[in-house]
Design an enzyme around this catalytic site. Structure first.
Site, PDB file in Angstrom:
ATOM      1  CE  LYS A 119     -11.838 -44.787   4.636  1.00 38.99           C
ATOM      2  NZ  LYS A 119     -11.158 -43.600   5.205  1.00 38.99           N
ATOM      3  N   GLY A 139     -20.020 -40.398   0.263  1.00 36.51           N
ATOM      4  CA  GLY A 139     -18.869 -39.628  -0.199  1.00 36.51           C
ATOM      5  C   GLY A 139     -19.130 -39.132  -1.604  1.00 36.51           C
ATOM      6  CB  SER A 140     -16.832 -37.888  -4.160  1.00 36.58           C
ATOM      7  OG  SER A 140     -15.953 -38.993  -4.191  1.00 36.58           O
ATOM      8  CB  THR A 141     -20.808 -38.810  -7.710  1.00 37.40           C
ATOM      9  OG1 THR A 141     -21.891 -38.217  -6.985  1.00 37.40           O
ATOM     10  CG2 THR A 141     -21.382 -39.623  -8.851  1.00 37.40           C
ATOM     11  CB  VAL A 193     -14.991 -42.453  -4.078  1.00 37.11           C
ATOM     12  CG1 VAL A 193     -14.675 -43.680  -3.246  1.00 37.11           C
ATOM     13  CG2 VAL A 193     -13.736 -41.600  -4.226  1.00 37.11           C
ATOM     14  N   GLY A 194     -17.924 -43.316  -5.205  1.00 39.23           N
ATOM     15  CA  GLY A 194     -19.100 -44.186  -5.106  1.00 39.23           C
ATOM     16  C   GLY A 194     -19.243 -45.092  -6.318  1.00 39.23           C
ATOM     17  CD  GLU A 234     -27.651 -41.704   1.402  1.00 38.68           C
ATOM     18  OE1 GLU A 234     -27.871 -40.774   0.602  1.00 38.68           O
ATOM     19  OE2 GLU A 234     -28.555 -42.303   2.009  1.00 38.68           O
ATOM     20  CB  CYS A 268     -24.399 -34.338   0.423  1.00 38.45           C
ATOM     21  SG  CYS A 268     -25.280 -34.850   1.897  1.00 38.45           S
ATOM     22  CD  GLU A 293     -21.115 -32.321  -3.856  1.00 40.08           C
ATOM     23  OE1 GLU A 293     -20.276 -33.175  -4.180  1.00 40.08           O
ATOM     24  OE2 GLU A 293     -22.005 -32.533  -3.023  1.00 40.08           O
TER      25      GLU A 293
END
Ligand code: NAD
Length: 455
Positions: free
Chosen positions: A156, A209-211, A213-214, A231, A265, A357
């Site tokens: 995706k 992606g972002s922390t 959503v991770g 990541e 990142c 960030e």
């Protein structure tokens, strides 16, 4: 099938230039099921043949470098120089992991009464979720080793940057990969991405992606004990000691944070300078920042293009408003999501631009007293992805390298990503490692087989 479309915008102009489908749940399920059906045959392809197919895929990518790079310049505002490197990186990663199927050896372990061997079995369908900041390389770091290990892949792309992924899916078919082995599934994170987490046929989710959503993906994966590689975000430090080559450190500092408009990142978005050379270093840094060329990313001399979207530009701006601006570069005043390289002075480690960030061309600067203070400040973050340190003292370089809690560090340089070496984050910057000699194993499970010798 009830699918919608997404408008694709050129961030250099703000204009819509094409649309792509945005798949709904039923279409996502259908893609996952086709990938599951393709798995047994793909896994059974002889290692040498799988290697050959991946090399052919690499060669087809190589023949389309200019086309892929052009798409990324238009869709993501990447400079043409960067975009060519990124397409070349996909080729290189495919070539590198094409060498892996024929070397995917297990072990023979001495045990009494028989023969014990291990196998690295592919997992099945792997779901790869990609962010918008480096659409091509991040996709390749997932699908290269995942395919090499014998998995089928559903990928995706980010809603904002689907074009190169869609093209790579077509190129894979052109190279001879069977239908269903590598499928691009464009659509929303909340629909397609979420389905990768909940669909039982997807055995691993590889997320960049972002922390935030991770974390939700990791929590969701727990339900099926689904494997994850994460990541996530970063807030990396560039530590400059007084004994460093200050001219070189200052000349390279802008690229380490403003490359890709800071949407990296690994951006060294925190600059720590030893206080005895603080004024001198900022005086060297200022002309380098002002000279950083922000212009039409299609120009070969462009060093930085625009930000990805209007809303992202607003977010980046909030970090600059009310902050102590040391100096800024220039950016075009035309349409598009332009933002000048900006250097801010931090007055406390609580300043949001020091702590969070920003993901834009914003550098936050703070002085430090000694080695211990530098390490303390560098580690004062929940992130731990990347970083640099500048010194001529070899012992200090080693001590500080070991002490900074980060997954990838470079001494007297700013390199984080080389496809031969492991890449990934400590602390909340991620889980697992991509690239390098071992990444393939994270797309496999170990099976141990004991065969009795008999009487
Ligand atoms: P994001 O987390 O918003 O989105 C990343 C991807 O996840 C997109 O494809 C999105 O559609 C999808 N997604 C969103 N919500 C989802 C959900 N609930 N379930 C499943 N998928 C979902 O991140 P972004 O804004 O696209 O990217 C920027 C972030 O990525 C930054 O924090 C950056 O540091 C990080 N990043 C990390 C690395 C790394 O290697 N560590 C590399 C690049 C970017």
């Amino acid at each position: 099938m009830g699918n919608m479309t997404t408008e694709v915008i050129n961030p250099s102009t703000g204009a819509v230039f094409t649309t792509v489908p945005s798949l709904d749940l039923a279409a996502t399920d259908a893609a996952i099921e086709r990938a599951a059906q393709a798995f047994p045959a793909w896994r059974a392809v002889a290692p040498g043949d799988r290697a050959r197919l991946l090399r052919r895929f690499a060669a087809v990518v190589d023949a389309h470098i200019d086309e892929l790079a052009g798409l990324e310049v238009r869709n993501a505002g990447h400079t043409i120089g960067n975009a060519r490197w990124e397409a070349g990186n996909v080729r290189d990663v495919l070539d590198y992991y094409a060498g892996a199927p024929e070397r995917l050896s297990g072990r023979q372990i001495p045990v009494p009464g028989g023969l014990d061997v291990t196998f690295h079995e592919p997992l099945g369908v792997v779901g790869i979720i990609v962010p918008w900041n480096f659409p091509m390389p991040i996709a390749g770091w997932g699908f290269g080793p995942a395919l090499a290990a014998g998995n089928t892949v559903v990928l995706k792309p980010a809603e904002l940057t689907p074009l190169t992924a869609i093209r790579l899916g077509e190129l894979a078919l052109e190279a001879g990969l069977p239908e269903g082995v590598f499928t691009i599934v464009p659509g929303k994170g909340s629909i397609v991405g979420q389905r990768f987490v909940t669909h039982p046929a997807v055995r691993k989710v590889c997320f960049t992606g972002s922390t935030e959503v991770g974390k939700s993906i990791m929590a969701g994966a727990a339900d099926q004990v689904k494997r994850v590689t994460l990541e996530l975000g970063g807030k990396s430090s560039n530590i400059v000691f007084a004994d460093a080559d200050l001219e070189k450190a200052a000349a390279s500092a802008p690229g380490s944070v403003f490359d890709n408009a800071g949407q990296d990142c690994c951006a060294r978005s925190r600059l720590l300078v030893q206080e005895s050379v603080y004024d001198k270093f900022l005086a060297l840094l200022e002309p380098a920042v002002k000279a950083f060329r922000v212009t039409d990313p299609a120009r070969t001399d462009a060093e930085m293009g625009p930000l990805i979207s209007a809303s992202h530009r607003k977010t980046v701006e909030t970090y600059v408003e009310g902050s102590d601006v040391a100096f800024r570069g220039d950016a075009p005043k035309t349409d598009g999501w332009w933002f000048p390289p900006t250097v801010l002075l931090a007055h406390s480690t609580d300043d949001p631009h020091w702590r969070e960030e920003v993901f834009g061309p914003v550098l936050s600067v703070l002085p430090f007293t000694d080695e211990e203070d530098a390490v303390r400040l560098a580690n004062d973050t929940e992130y731990g992805l990347s970083g640099s340190l500048w010194t001529r003292d070899l012992g200090r370089a080693l001590r500080v390298s070991r002490a900074v809690e980060t997954g990838a560090l470079s001494v007297n340089s700013h390199s984080s990503v080389r496809y031969w070496t492991p890449f990934g984050g400590m602390k909340q910057s991620g889980l697992g490692r991509e690239l390098g000699p071992d990444a393939l194993l994270s797309f496999t499970d170990v099976k141990n087989v004991f065969m009795a010798m008999g009487d």
